[in-house]
Scaffold this active site. Structure first.
Site, PDB file in Angstrom:
ATOM      1  N   CYS A  51      -4.905  -3.247   3.714  1.00 34.17           N
ATOM      2  CA  CYS A  51      -4.471  -2.721   4.719  1.00 34.17           C
ATOM      3  C   CYS A  51      -5.773  -2.940   5.727  1.00 34.17           C
ATOM      4  O   CYS A  51      -6.065  -3.920   6.614  1.00 34.17           O
ATOM      5  CB  CYS A  51      -3.808  -1.351   5.159  1.00 34.17           C
ATOM      6  N   LYS A  70     -10.242   1.274  -2.012  1.00 32.01           N
ATOM      7  CA  LYS A  70     -10.253   0.736  -0.757  1.00 32.01           C
ATOM      8  C   LYS A  70     -11.618   1.239  -0.212  1.00 32.01           C
ATOM      9  O   LYS A  70     -12.182   2.286  -0.283  1.00 32.01           O
ATOM     10  CB  LYS A  70      -9.325   1.532   0.125  1.00 32.01           C
ATOM     11  N   GLU A  75       0.892  -1.068  -0.074  1.00 32.06           N
ATOM     12  CA  GLU A  75       0.112   0.057   0.061  1.00 32.06           C
ATOM     13  C   GLU A  75       0.971   1.204  -0.228  1.00 32.06           C
ATOM     14  O   GLU A  75       1.978   1.473   0.821  1.00 32.06           O
ATOM     15  CB  GLU A  75      -0.836  -0.184   1.284  1.00 32.06           C
TER      16      GLU A  75
END
Length: 714
Positions: free
Chosen positions: A527, A477, A412
């Protein structure tokens, strides 16, 4: 005309509109008034000459003297005397205020001393009978924390809930006390668990987050005291805990699942249970095992004590009654039996016993120049590290030291510079892609066009960069981190702390959670997303055959990375998928579907992982029915609480009290003249109070709302 005189001068002055004529004397020789030349000319021409105003030459001097007189009306000596007097008054006032402050301070100290002498013994008397339970709650919280990385003592979670169950089932523990013990348990659990947050934001935000998280175990403690009198209370305790975890994972600001019990079981024998019902079922199994062990132990001790009383001549019938251990023993055996039944299937899926197709996946960990926020100022340097490590992998592939990967996963924020807008960043990525001759999943931040400068918007994106076509599929995301990637109520928090400006402007994306690289559907959880059950379940249901977790842990320490890796292991077993974890500083790993690590990197060390993995297409029960299991547990928890209130007589007691109050304060029945006197003699007075009090007692003369759990009632 006279000018320049102040309107409110006390000296009498001619008015401004008064004409003043100069004095004219007679001629001494002729005795006539002399006529000016202009007047003589006027007689000849018939015109009247204008008369000029005459101002004394010393008029301005008179005005200046007048103003100076008033300005100097107060002599310098008088002015100094007044200043000295003011200073003396200020000194006297200051002395008086100081004396009052000293007096008030002395009174306050005396009050504190007196209250301390009174309250400390009272606190000691209050604390003494509760000290054992308070200590047990703290120990239970620390034990649960030790089940997580870096200790990984999975068995400590079972003991923790056994100890907490003992605290909550004590007859002296009230519902309010249950909340307090649960809250204390939560503090002891979360403070050491997430202390790494203070590395980024400091101690105050850490304390606020710990206090908020501790509220949820406190709610569990309150509910546990309510339902403890129901038969089979270990089961209801476990259901309540699972429901509490769901609430904490949902609110506020989208929830904070960090701290679910299941994340501490990645090295234990109960891990295969997550494949059946997901994280909620595994957490429920651990809590059920601990509470059943506590019930088994407490019943055994009670039976042993009763046996000793039998020998001392006590009630033999009560002593000979067998302990109520059948249900807790059954629950413990059931959990172990189900885990043992599922374990072979999980183990076989991790060893590659099927005929699934194989691809070669690579993970790159480029590292960052320094730990902390400074790395954000070195974005191109971070990107350069990933490019350098990818080229090293390409060199090893050409030398035969590593297999040719079908695709590569970068961390990321590998490129915090938008490569679609920045030609230099795009060129760096293209160089790496050409070197490895395979698509690269690039973690980057993309700007959303058309936003004002004071309110920008970005997406945290994983974009597939191919050797021929360049940027292709992307995953934005979907679950963004509050107070990190974005700040809720930004205007409000800006008034509280300067850290508000450190939060990003990331907005959540929409999509299937799947990208395609070299024809392989890969489920992405960036994440923070990996700790939410719904993220990768959504990807797998949309066809993902492999899972990737790009992460950015540069702001934290190795403990945080170990805990996050535990969530990736949970997802690998839960969804029966190989999982690739790529972190910019570590820990990166390749995880098999049985939760084992094929390979891993060291923390804060550049490196790459390159290994064959299997593609899987089957849907586990957790992937299919996980949300239904979670919803069923929440509904069951609400039903259990309602049943416990009925069982405890709370509604009947409330109804009796309300009826008694209505009869006492409401209008009385109309009385007929034929009614005999004395029928309503107890409508008021002490007798009525006694009736109201007795109405709230059961047939044994006890208040059912104040009773603890019955002895032997499991």
């Amino acid at each position: 005309m006279v000018r320049g005189i102040r309107r409110f001068d006390r000296r009498v002055r001619p008015a401004e509109d008064t004409d003043v004529f100069p004095a004219i004397k007679d001629d001494d020789n002729t005795g006539q008034i002399p006529v000016p030349v202009a007047a003589a000319d006027a007689e000849l021409t018939g015109e009247i000459p204008p008369v000029r105003d005459v101002e004394p030459a010393d008029e301005d001097a008179d005005v200046a003297d007048l103003e100076a007189q008033y300005a100097d009306a107060e002599p310098p000596e008088d002015r100094q005397d007044r200043l000295a007097e003011l200073r003396d008054q200020a000194v006297r006032v200051g002395k008086h205020v100081w004396q009052r402050l000293v007096y008030l301070s002395a009174v306050l100290v005396a009050w504190l001393v007196r209250e301390t002498r009174i309250r400390v013994p009272q606190a000691g008397r209050w604390l003494q009978p509760r000290l054992t339970r308070l200590s047990a709650a703290i120990i239970a919280g620390l034990l649960l924390c030790s089940s997580y990385p870096r200790f990984d003592w999975w068995w400590a979670a079972v003991i923790a809930f056994a100890v907490l169950a003992w605290v909550l089932t004590r007859p002296a523990t009230t519902p309010v006390g249950g909340f307090g013990y649960g809250f204390l348990f939560g503090l002891a659990f979360y403070l050491p668990l997430i202390r790494w947050i203070s590395i980024l934001v400091g101690a105050v935000p850490l304390a606020a987050l710990v206090l908020l998280c501790a509220v949820f175990p406190g709610i569990f403690g309150l509910g546990a005291v309510v339902v403890r009198r129901l038969p089979g209370w270990p089961i209801w305790f476990a259901v309540l805990w699972a429901a509490q975890e769901w609430v904490k994972s949902s609110i506020p600001f989208g929830g904070f699942p960090w701290g679910v019990v299941a994340a501490g079981q990645t090295s234990g024998p109960f891990l295969p249970l997550v494949r059946l019902g997901g994280v909620p079922l595994l957490s429920l199994a651990i809590v059920l095992t601990g509470c059943s062990a506590a019930a088994f132990g407490m019943e055994t001790v009670s039976w042993w004590r009763a046996s000793r009383l039998r020998h001392a001549g006590a009630d033999a019938e009560a002593a000979d009654a067998p302990p109520a251990v059948v249900l807790p023993a059954f629950c413990i055996c059931l959990v172990f039996f189900i885990a043992a039944a599922v374990s072979p299937q999980v183990r076989h899926s991790g060893t590659g016993s099927g005929n699934e197709p194989v691809v070669t996946a690579a993970v790159v960990q480029g590292n960052v120049p320094r730990l902390g926020l400074e790395f954000n100022a070195q974005r191109l340097a971070v990107l350069g590290n990933d490019v350098r490590e990818t080229r090293r992998l390409a060199d090893d592939v050409r030398a035969g030291r590593a297999p040719q990967p079908d695709f590569v996963v970068w961390p990321e924020d590998a490129s915090e510079v938008d490569p679609l807008l920045n030609p230099e960043a795009g060129q760096e990525i293209s160089v790496a892609v050409e070197a490895i001759k395979a698509p690269i999943l690039v973690g980057t931040v993309l700007d959303i066009a058309g936003r004002p400068g004071d309110a920008p918007a970005q997406t945290n994106t994983v974009i597939v960069w191919s050797p021929n076509g360049g940027p292709g599929d992307r995953h934005d995301k979907r679950i963004v981190q509050p107070f990190g990637e974005y700040l809720p109520w930004r205007g409000f928090f800006r008034h509280l702390t300067d850290l508000a400006d450190l939060a990003g402007y990331i907005v959540p994306g929409k999509g299937s959670g799947v990208v395609h690289a070299a024809g392989t559907p890969i489920g992405i959880a960036t994440c923070w997303e990996v700790i939410f059950d719904r993220a990768l379940q959504h990807s797998v249901r949309n066809g993902a055959q492999l899972l990737a977790v790009p992460a950015n842990n540069a702001n934290f320490n190795q403990t945080m990375s170990e805990q996050q890796l535990a969530f990736s292991k949970l997802r690998a077993v839960e969804l029966d998928r190989y999982t690739m974890v790529s972190s910019n500083v570590g820990i990166s790993a390749l995880v098999t579907p049985d939760g084992r690590e094929l390979q891993r990197t060291r923390f804060f060390t550049p490196g790459y992982l390159d290994s064959p993995v299997r593609l899987k297409t089957t849907l586990t029960p957790a992937a299919r029915w996980g949300p239904i299991v979670q919803g069923g547990l929440v509904v069951a928890a609400l039903a259990i609480l309602f049943a416990a209130m009925l069982h405890n007589g709370w509604f009947a007691d409330l109804n009796r009290r309300l009826s008694a109050l209505g009869k006492r304060f409401g209008p009385g029945p109309e009385k007929s003249d034929d009614d005999p006197p004395g029928d309503d003699v107890i409508a008021d007075g002490p007798a009525a109070n006694e009736v109201v009090a007795n109405a709230a007692l059961d047939e044994d003369g006890r208040d059912p709302a104040r009773q603890g759990p019955d002895k032997g009632d499991i």
